[in-house]
Design a protein around this motif. Structure first.
Motif, PDB file in Angstrom:
ATOM      1  N   ASP A  55       0.807  -1.221   0.000  1.00  0.00           N
ATOM      2  CA  ASP A  55       0.000   0.000   0.000  1.00  0.00           C
ATOM      3  C   ASP A  55       0.838   1.267   0.000  1.00  0.00           C
ATOM      4  OD1 ASP A  55      -2.448  -1.256  -0.128  1.00  0.00           O
ATOM      5  OD2 ASP A  55      -2.745  -1.270   2.047  1.00  0.00           O
ATOM      6  N   ASN A  56       1.875   1.316   0.821  1.00  0.00           N
ATOM      7  CA  ASN A  56       2.700   2.519   0.947  1.00  0.00           C
ATOM      8  C   ASN A  56       4.128   2.185   0.518  1.00  0.00           C
ATOM      9  OD1 ASN A  56       0.521   3.941   2.024  1.00  0.00           O
ATOM     10  ND2 ASN A  56       1.031   3.289   4.099  1.00  0.00           N
ATOM     11  N   VAL A  73       0.800   5.825  -2.473  1.00  0.00           N
ATOM     12  CA  VAL A  73      -0.149   5.291  -1.511  1.00  0.00           C
ATOM     13  C   VAL A  73      -1.235   4.592  -2.326  1.00  0.00           C
ATOM     14  CG1 VAL A  73      -1.828   5.823   0.304  1.00  0.00           C
ATOM     15  CG2 VAL A  73       0.334   7.090   0.194  1.00  0.00           C
ATOM     16  N   LYS A  78       1.773  10.101  -4.747  1.00  0.00           N
ATOM     17  CA  LYS A  78       1.417  11.161  -3.812  1.00  0.00           C
ATOM     18  C   LYS A  78       2.494  12.220  -3.702  1.00  0.00           C
ATOM     19  CE  LYS A  78      -2.537   9.592  -2.535  1.00  0.00           C
ATOM     20  NZ  LYS A  78      -3.751  10.320  -2.829  1.00  0.00           N
ATOM     21  N   LEU A 171       1.203  11.895   5.656  1.00  0.00           N
ATOM     22  CA  LEU A 171       1.948  10.687   5.318  1.00  0.00           C
ATOM     23  C   LEU A 171       2.894  10.340   6.459  1.00  0.00           C
ATOM     24  CD1 LEU A 171       2.848  11.374   1.574  1.00  0.00           C
ATOM     25  CD2 LEU A 171       1.002   9.965   2.460  1.00  0.00           C
TER      26      LEU A 171
END
Length: 184
Positions: A55-56, A73, A78, A171
């Motif tokens: 996901d990240n 993300v 991002k 974040l």
């Protein structure tokens, strides 16, 4: 048959706006229109991202004179940021600290990137890298060499992630998987 329209897709490195304008003008002189220019770090990160199920994800592309950070993300970009510090700064540090030529410093830096199983005390004539024996003969402390390289890499990481933190406070940096990419 005469060709009236031709479309070619290829990638170009990140360049300053003046260089991009010059490239576009060069193509226009030959009746070719450039519609998009993409950052190679971004394109590489997309390729790696497609192979990951995370996901990240953040990619740090350390090049010779620039480093770029891309943060994703849920597969959406991002953040992208580039700084004018790269692997050549590491080479210059090694050269200055150990009082050796830039060429030898570059060879040592590249040798440092090899795994322990690839290090050799014998120099292969086909290799452009420096052997461990050459490093020892130059009276270079391997521990100090590691510190020089790792401190500069840490500085590069910190500078990029500082900008990410400044840009977006939502974040959480600890949630990212960081991948180092590039030839730097």
């Amino acid at each position: 048959k005469e060709i009236t329209n031709l479309k070619v897709d290829f990638k170009i490195l990140c360049f300053p706006k003046t260089t991009i304008s010059s490239i576009k003008e060069g193509f226009l002189k030959n009746n070719l229109n450039v519609t998009n220019i993409f950052c190679t770090s971004y394109v590489k990160s997309l390729s790696y991202l497609s192979k990951l199920n995370l996901d990240n994800v953040a990619f740090l592309d350390i090049g010779r004179s620039r480093t770029s950070l891309m943060a994703y993300v849920k597969n959406k970009l991002k953040f992208i940021y580039s700084i004018p510090i790269g692997s050549f700064n590491i080479t210059k540090d090694i050269s200055k600290i150990f009082n050796i030529s830039i060429e030898d410093a570059e060879k040592i830096k590249k040798s440092f990137n090899k795994s322990d199983t690839e290090f050799s005390y014998e120099k292969n004539e086909n290799e452009k890298n420096i052997s461990v024996r050459d490093i020892i003969n130059k009276k270079i402390s391997v521990d100090l060499l590691k510190k020089v390289i790792l401190y500069r890499v840490q500085e590069i990481i910190d500078l990029n992630f500082k900008q990410l933190k400044n840009y977006n406070h939502n974040l959480n940096l600890e949630d990212f998987e960081l991948f180092l990419i590039g030839e730097g």
